[in-house]
Every structure is written in C-alpha cells, then in structure tokens.
Design an enzyme around this catalytic site. Sequence first.
Site, PDB file in Angstrom:
ATOM      1  N   SER A 148       0.761  -1.675   0.026  1.00  0.00           N
ATOM      2  CA  SER A 148       0.062   0.001  -0.146  1.00  0.00           C
ATOM      3  C   SER A 148       0.725   0.996  -0.041  1.00  0.00           C
ATOM      4  CB  SER A 148      -0.547  -0.063   1.409  1.00  0.00           C
ATOM      5  OG  SER A 148      -1.729   0.706   1.035  1.00  0.00           O
ATOM      6  N   THR A 153      -1.687   2.153  -7.674  1.00  0.00           N
ATOM      7  CA  THR A 153      -2.745   3.208  -8.464  1.00  0.00           C
ATOM      8  C   THR A 153      -2.298   3.914  -9.040  1.00  0.00           C
ATOM      9  OG1 THR A 153      -4.234   2.505  -6.222  1.00  0.00           O
ATOM     10  CG2 THR A 153      -5.223   4.549  -7.654  1.00  0.00           C
ATOM     11  N   SER A 202      -6.428   1.974  -2.317  1.00  0.00           N
ATOM     12  CA  SER A 202      -7.502   1.787  -2.290  1.00  0.00           C
ATOM     13  C   SER A 202      -7.718   0.531  -1.341  1.00  0.00           C
ATOM     14  CB  SER A 202      -7.327   1.373  -3.716  1.00  0.00           C
ATOM     15  OG  SER A 202      -6.105   2.045  -4.167  1.00  0.00           O
TER      16      SER A 202
HETATM   17  N1  LIG Z   1       4.809   8.105 -10.519  1.00  0.00           N
HETATM   18  C1  LIG Z   1       4.519   8.628  -8.848  1.00  0.00           C
HETATM   19  N2  LIG Z   1       4.802   9.598  -9.620  1.00  0.00           N
HETATM   20  C2  LIG Z   1       4.234  10.764  -8.212  1.00  0.00           C
HETATM   21  N3  LIG Z   1       4.112  10.606  -7.269  1.00  0.00           N
HETATM   22  C3  LIG Z   1       3.396   9.088  -7.118  1.00  0.00           C
HETATM   23  C4  LIG Z   1       3.739   8.815  -7.657  1.00  0.00           C
HETATM   24  N4  LIG Z   1       3.338   6.716  -7.425  1.00  0.00           N
HETATM   25  C5  LIG Z   1       3.108   7.342  -6.628  1.00  0.00           C
HETATM   26  N5  LIG Z   1       3.065   8.364  -5.546  1.00  0.00           N
HETATM   27  C6  LIG Z   1       2.041   9.423  -4.776  1.00  0.00           C
HETATM   28  O1  LIG Z   1       2.346   8.144  -3.081  1.00  0.00           O
HETATM   29  C7  LIG Z   1       0.927   7.865  -3.274  1.00  0.00           C
HETATM   30  C8  LIG Z   1       0.385   6.400  -3.165  1.00  0.00           C
HETATM   31  O2  LIG Z   1       0.533   5.851  -4.496  1.00  0.00           O
HETATM   32  P1  LIG Z   1      -0.766   5.447  -4.763  1.00  0.00           P
HETATM   33  O3  LIG Z   1      -0.843   4.365  -6.122  1.00  0.00           O
HETATM   34  O4  LIG Z   1      -2.446   5.431  -4.803  1.00  0.00           O
HETATM   35  O5  LIG Z   1      -0.662   3.632  -4.045  1.00  0.00           O
HETATM   36  P2  LIG Z   1      -0.936   2.318  -3.894  1.00  0.00           P
HETATM   37  O6  LIG Z   1      -2.407   2.495  -4.658  1.00  0.00           O
HETATM   38  O7  LIG Z   1       0.044   1.686  -4.276  1.00  0.00           O
HETATM   39  O8  LIG Z   1      -1.260   1.870  -2.564  1.00  0.00           O
HETATM   40  C9  LIG Z   1      -0.149   8.616  -4.454  1.00  0.00           C
HETATM   41  O9  LIG Z   1      -1.465   9.559  -3.292  1.00  0.00           O
HETATM   42  C10 LIG Z   1       0.962  10.046  -4.665  1.00  0.00           C
HETATM   43  O10 LIG Z   1       1.099  10.839  -3.770  1.00  0.00           O
HETATM   44 MG   LIG Z   2      -4.088   2.164  -4.532  1.00  0.00          MG
END
Ligand SMILES: Nc1ncnc2c1ncn2[C@@H]1O[C@H](COP(=O)(O)OP(=O)(O)O)[C@@H](O)[C@H]1O
Ligand SMILES: [Mg+2]
Length: 1023
Positions: A148, A153, A202
Amino acid sequence: MYDYQLEDKLQLRKRIAPEYVHVIHHGISFCAVGSDGVRITMESALTARDRVGVQDFVLLENFTSEAAFIENLRKRFKENLIYTYIGSVLVSVNPYKDLEIYTKNHMERYRGVNFYEVSPHIYAVADNSYRSMRTERRDQCILISGESGAGKTEASKKILQYYAITCPASDQVQTVKDRLLQSNPVLEAFGNAKTLRNDNSSRFGKYMDIQFDFKGAPVGGHILNYLLEKSRVVHQNHGERNFHIFYQLIEGGEEDLLRRLGLEKNPQQYQYLVKGNCPKVSSINDRSDWKVVRKALTVIGFNDDEVEELLNIIASVLHLGNIQFGGEDSGIAYITTDTQIKYLSRLISPLNLEQAASARDALSKAVYGRTFTWLVNKINDSLAFKDESYKNPSVIGLLDIYGFEVFQHNRFSTFCTCLTVVLSSEMAIKDAVMFHAVSQWEPVQYFNNKIICDLVEEKFKGIISILDEECLRPGDASDITFLEKLEDTVGGHAHLTTHKLADGKTRKVMGREEFRLLHYAGEVNYNVNGFLDKNNDLLFRNLKEVMCMSENTILTQCFDRVELKDNKRPETAATQFKNSLAKLMEILMSKEPSYVRCIKPNDAKQAGRFDEVLIRHQVKYLGLMENLRVRRAGFAYRRRYEIFLQRYKSLCPETWPTWEGKQVDGVSTLVKHLGYKPEEYKLGRSKIFIRFPKTLFATEDALETRKHSLGNSPTLCPSPAVMIQSWWKGILARRRAQRKRQAVDSIRRFIKGFIYRHKERCPENEYFLDYVRYSFLIKLRKNLPKTVLDKSWPTPPAALVEASELLRKMNMQNMVWRYCKKINPEWKHQLEQKMVASEIFKDKKDNYPQSVPKLFVGTRLNGEEINPKVLQSLGNEKMKYAVPVTKYDRKGYKARNRQLLLTSNSAFIVEEGKLKQRIDYASLKGISVSSLSDGVFVLHVPTEDNKQKGDVVLQSDHIIETLTKVAICADKIHSININQGSITFTVGHGKEGTIDFTSGSELLVAKAKNGHLSVTAPRLNSR
Ligand SMILES: Nc1ncnc2c1ncn2[C@@H]1O[C@H](COP(=O)(O)OP(=O)(O)O)[C@@H](O)[C@H]1O
Ligand SMILES: [Mg+2]
C-alpha cells in the site's frame, strides 16, 4: 599518434560516474564496468542521467546479490530514475513527488517505440502491451502489485491516461475515454481512504478491462472489484479515516443537500468518522474533491435523482453509526438515540448490547459494501461497449492488486490479499519458467508457489476449507478451535507452523494465536483473532428483509428478495474471495501478462528518502530476486536474430554489409567470428541467448570502436536512405579514383616525353610534342596581338618556328586589311599626308614626333581671314591651303607677318590685300629646313628670274604640316633639304645669306653680329 578516441572516452568518464561503462544494445541503455574502467556511451539520445546504474537488472553482473540489486535501485532513485526493468518486468519506486516525466511529450516519445529503445517507463509497458495487442491480436493484461502506498493506483492511472491521450479517437470514443478517466475519482471516493501508509489508499482490489476496436481506439471498459475493506465503514485505526466520500459529502455538500440528508457540516458529529481521530488531512482537499466527484458522476451518466439516492445511502450509514444502545436488566438492547429511531426502529430484535451494536455495524457494512458493488456495476453499464456489430474487441486488462501489507500481526484481510499476491507472483514466475521451457533451457530451479497455493486452497485439507468448516459446524467454534484444527490437519506441512508446533527460537517471535506461512519470499505470521467472524460476514435475515422493503431504488437493487428465499447458507468471505480470485486467474491466464512491481521507498511518504530496510523487505516479498534469478537463469540477454544481426553485423566481414543467408546462420557466423565460446551463448528458435553481460559489453565495445572506424555513422543498420547514400558515395569515389588514375598516366607520359623531347618523334615523346604544339597554339590564340602596333608574339617551339612566322604575317595582314576596310576617305587623306610627312621628316627633324599625333587641317586660314582682294586676284586658281607665316627680310632680317597661300600651281606670299610674291611650283628649286625644332624654312627660287627678288625666308608655327602641304602641292617631296648647323640662301644679284641654327632653351630668331640670321631652337628630344 594521439588517441582521440581514448580522449573522448576519458572526457565522458569525467562527466559520468567513473565506475560504469554504458552500453546500449539496440537502444537499451545500460551500464557496466568496462574492462579498462572507461565509460563508453553509445546513444546520444539518452542523457547521461538516464544511464545511472543499469536500466535492466538482468544486466547486473552479480545478479544473485541482493545488495547489488538494492544499490542499483538506490543509485537510480537518487537521480529520480524511478523505473528499472527486470527483463520485461517494470520495477517502480514511488518518488513521492511530481516528476516531469508524464507530459504529452513523454507519451509521444514512447509511442510505437520498441520496449528497449527508450529508458524504462510505465508508458513503455503500456505501449508495449498496446502494440502487442494490435499486432499479435492477443489480449493483454498489466499486473500491478506492491505494498500500500507503493504507487500501484498511480501507475494504473498513468497507463489509462496514456491510452486516453495516445490512442486514436472519434467523437463517440471520446465519451468512452472520458468515462474511463472519470470512473477513477468516483471509485476512489467510495473505495479509497487515508491509511497510515497512504493518504489515498485503495481499499478494494480492482481489475479493469479496456476494450479496443479494430482501429485501436478504446471503445469500452469493464471493472471487476474485489474485497472492499468494509470494516473501515464502522471502524478506523488511529490516524486513519473512513472512505473519502463521507468527508467529501460533509465538507463539500451544498447546504440544501445536507439538510435534505439530515447531515451536519461537522464530521466530528458522526461515530463512524471519529474513531481514527483524523477527520482532516493536509494532503487532501475534501471540498474540491467533492466537486470533482460530483462532476465525474454526471460524466459517467448519473442523473440527479440517482446521485441523491446514492448520497442518501451514504448519509444513512452515518446516521446508523450514531445509533446508541442501552442495556435493560433483561440484557435486551434498546435504542437510546431518539432522532435515529425513525430510521431504524423496526430493526430491533431481541439482541444483547454487543449483538445489537454488531448487528448495526454489520448492516452498515453490508449497505455500504453492496452499494459499492452497485456503483461499480453502474459504472460498467456506462462503460459498456455498445456496438453490437463488433463482437470481439481486443482487451487490455489492468490489475491494481490490493495492497499487500505485511504487519507484525497480520489478520484475516491480509491473509486474503496475500493470496492474490502469491497467485500473481506465481504467474510471473510461471511466465518466466514457461519461457525457459519453450526455449528448452536447462531446468530452472525456482520456488514452486503451488505448494503454498495448495496449502491454502485445497479442498477439505486447505486452510480455507478448514476455516469454512469451523464457521459452519454446530457447537462453540472459535478462532482458537480453528487454530487447533489447523494444527491437527496441516500441522505437519513444511510451510506452516504455529506457536505450539514451532521450535523454541521461532516461538519467541510468534504469538500464541498465530500461525505462520512460509512463502517463497519469507515467513508471514497471521493472527487468527477475528478469522471466523470476518469469514462468516453474516447479516441477520430480518435486516435483509427490511432493506428489501426500502424505497431507495439503489438499495432494492442491492438487496434482492430472491436472496431471502434462498435458504442455502451464503458463501463465506474466504471462499467467495477464493472463487473470484480463481475467476480472475482464469481471465489473466487467457491474456499475455506484463508486470509492474511497485516499491515504497519509505513509510513517511517523503520524497528522496530511501529506507533500505523497508526496501529490502519489499524486494523480498515481491519476489524480485527470484524473478531476476529465473529471468537470468543462466542467460542475461536475448535478442531476436534479425535485431542482433542488424546491430552487430559490421563486426564480421562475412556479415557486413549484408548477410544474404538465413538469419540464424548469420548470427552464428558473427558470434564465431567474435570468438564467443560455446558455453557463453545459445541459439534458440528465433533468438540468441547470451549468458554473461560481460560478453555483450565486450561486443558493444567492439561495435563502438568499429563505429569510429566506419566514420562515426550514427547507426549501423542501413536504412534505405543510408543505402542510397552509400551507393552514391561509392559512385563518386570510383569516379574520383578514375580521374586520379588518368592524371597519374598523363603526368607519367609527360615526364617521359620531356626526357625524349629532342629526339625524333617517337611513341615516347609524341604525347609531349603534341601537347607542346597544342598548348602553343592555344596560348597563341589567347594572346594574338590586337593592334598593328603591338609587336609581341609568343616564342614558338622548335617544330613550329616556320608556321609561327607565317601565322604572324597572316595575322598582321589580317589586322591591316581589317583596319583599311574600316577607314573613311577623309581619314585616308589625312593618313596619306601623314605618310608624306613621315617620309620627309621622320628621324630628320626634331619636332617631327610632336607633329605625329596632331591631325593636319585643311587650311589654317578660312575665307574671312584672307583679304577679298587677294582672293579676287587669285582668279580661278583654287586655294588649297593657307597659313599665317613670318617673313624675314633678306636685308636686316626684319620679321614681317605674312600669309602663305597654296594653289594648285603656285605659292603666294601675301601682305594684307597685296600678293607680294608668287612662286610657281615649277620654278621652286628646293626647300631648306633645319634639323632642329624651329619653324624656319627657305623657299629657293632661281636668281636668274628677274621677277624674283631672291630666296624667301619664312617661319611657320606648323612647320611639318605646312611643308608637307607645300611638298604635296608642288610635288616636291624629294626637294626638301634638312640641314644641320646652317643654311645658305641667295639674296639676289649673286649675294648670299646664311642662317645659323643652334639649340637652346627657347626659340629665338635674330640678326647676329656676323650678319647671319641666328636661330635658336628649343631642345625637344634628347638628341
Ligand atoms: N509515479 C508517481 N509520481 C509521483 N507520486 C507518486 C507516484 N506514484 C505514487 N505517488 C504518490 O504516492 C501516493 C500513493 O500512491 P498509490 O498509487 O495510491 O499507492 P497504492 O495504490 O500502491 O497504494 C500517491 O498518492 C502519490 O502521492
Ligand atoms: Mg491503490
């Protein structure tokens, strides 16, 4: 000689970190230590920054070292290079900051470009899948996994955006694109929440299909959702929040709307929102998010009524949470909160306090969970591909697997999600293994996950079966009895242990209520507390009945009466999940997978922090080392024959510039020429496999050197343009060479001819002699004299002396002839007179040269200047020339102004109106002048003639002209005497006079003491 190439390399080394050499194979750029420690760059398109570490872990020399793996990640992460490949698997490290790498320009850069030609990027994965789908007509899926907060996402959103921007579109497609993009904020509002690890975590698993038509335009979509974390509706850990939608509604909802829903604008009022004690988060703006969600709902196709009904449900859940129970003595619960009664009065049945609260929460969870599923279905309706005529759209699936978090104490949900991860990494490894099986490599040792899957899933004996059985069996089953059952049934399994079964050392790190699974990547402990309840997920029948009677159309769809009639026990949560997972696996297995592995660099959501312990942990649980090991399984690099041959063919004479035979034979010839040892490579069906990175690096080094010798050609793969260019260059070079050969021959013949030049004409000198003659004539033609006065003439060679002389004369005649042809009568007359003058005076009288350029005039006196009486007395005699003269008396030499007139027969000396003296030409004996520059002359007449008074001494300012005219008129050209020193003349009656001539500074005519006339003439010439 100075080694410029080495200099270049050294320059590069200064610019980039020294310990790596960058090598790019067919566009893929990676780095490694070169044998000489010198860094070589091969592709200018990539910036130095892109070449930090290796872009593909497969090229790590020490591929079994976890430390080297993490070091490579760290190095790249420090340079904001968050993407790295393991073969075709993309490893992504969350940067926790906005990187400028997701612009439209970036998308364009990756569009239609081979996977390895550009630096690693999520767009490369997206594009590769898209192209495979288009060209191979095979459905694709992209599996995104990670903890997480690792960026799953975000990654799936980036992929979706990539397709939305780069795929072809039409108007109708545009709405689908919009809906695909807009489904995200809605799903996130209802399915995401702030957790300790991720402010936008998520809380459900999502698999999304994107459907494409035959033109490659996205035309539809479908979402499958998994395992929404319903418990979050009723409880949140400290520092976490409920699902975003609750806060968005309360913060952003219009006053009117909130009044209708009976809500207050303060989240603290609601029991379900206060548990985590964290209603506000700095990184989240609920109010603006609300606007986004509200708009997205409309785009997806919700009308106002539907939105209102949906929000009604959300509000009801909040109200439900605020229902409080009081305990009567009898132990039966009753509702204490008046205001809520109208919502729930009918739900009370004889339950104790705990049961009542639990029933309330179960209802809330069920309502929210089912509403969420309804929402997903609604979105699916709006995304559905509606063109009936086109039956089989191509599909790319996106799997954003629910964050797999390994806590100190893991519970039921982790157990479920861990299943997903186990399965998906199994797929990845199976995929790699399959590859090896297909290419018939030596068997690969890898951890077979099946053993774990069986342990969990197997009928009757698997953990899920045992759990279900405990849930169903009559009697007082509990979490503890489940644990005991586990010990009894699978206690002996090599991959499972419990506190009771463990050895002393393990026991210390395990709780009494825990069992431990040994995954391929490590051990995970699971606390059985709550397993039974969660698995049961029961909702009392009467609550269901009530929900079925609701007037809210969404709820009536969520709670179907059919369900009430069905007396079969509903499936347990674990079984449901297991089944849906099995279905998902089926879907995924029918597609060609790509993998994105997300890594979270630190727990503080901080940019630039690389927490090594945390990362090592994830590298382990994501099975990345295993992945790499299998991928490498002996061979670091594989490339299709044609690509390999195209790139390296210049390194072998037989394959350069073109290999005509079969590709595989070409590659074989090439690598043999390069000295590959048999154990270093293998030739498969369509690809070459190279075992060690260093072999490839050496080949790249050779290519680099070769490129320099080939004139730094930017690419060694000739495009048609390059081929045409090289043909033309060849033609030019051949022409040049031919000209050189001819030149050498000429020079050689010339030298020989020069040596033999004086010999008789012979084969040795004939070229030379001809050349000399030819060049003389050519030179002559260019340098012929232009006027008769120009006497220059080139010197002829010996053989042409005679001819040259003839030519010279001919040329002169020609010039004269042309000159004469041009001449007019007037000018002819002038020239004739000049000829006479020349005959008489040339080289004889000093002032002759001065007279040459002055034209002779017809006469020096015109009619008005001559007295009419004189003219009258001339009668018929036509006057031919008249000039003013000075006459010197015979005695005393007095100077008198007179005119000299010439007619056809006579010359006249005239004074005013009188003809003083007439001299018939016939009686003119001669004319005397001096050789000096004076104008004095004497006309000699016979003394016996009485009419004459003696010789006449005259002086004219135009002596040459005057005497020439006299000579012509009197036909006395040969009677002009030119005298040196003095002239004697007769004065009459036998007496003589003398004129003495001397040179001086100016003209002076006077009687000298000796009685002579003395004339001093100015010196004009050097004589
Ligand atoms: N490629 C990226 N560039 C900039 N920030 C990112 C990127 N990927 C993730 N983040 C940051 O990390 C946070 C968590 O990412 P998220 O995709 O929601 O994680 P997961 O779905 O794996 O739990 C996002 O809200 C964003 O702030
Ligand atoms: Mg997610």
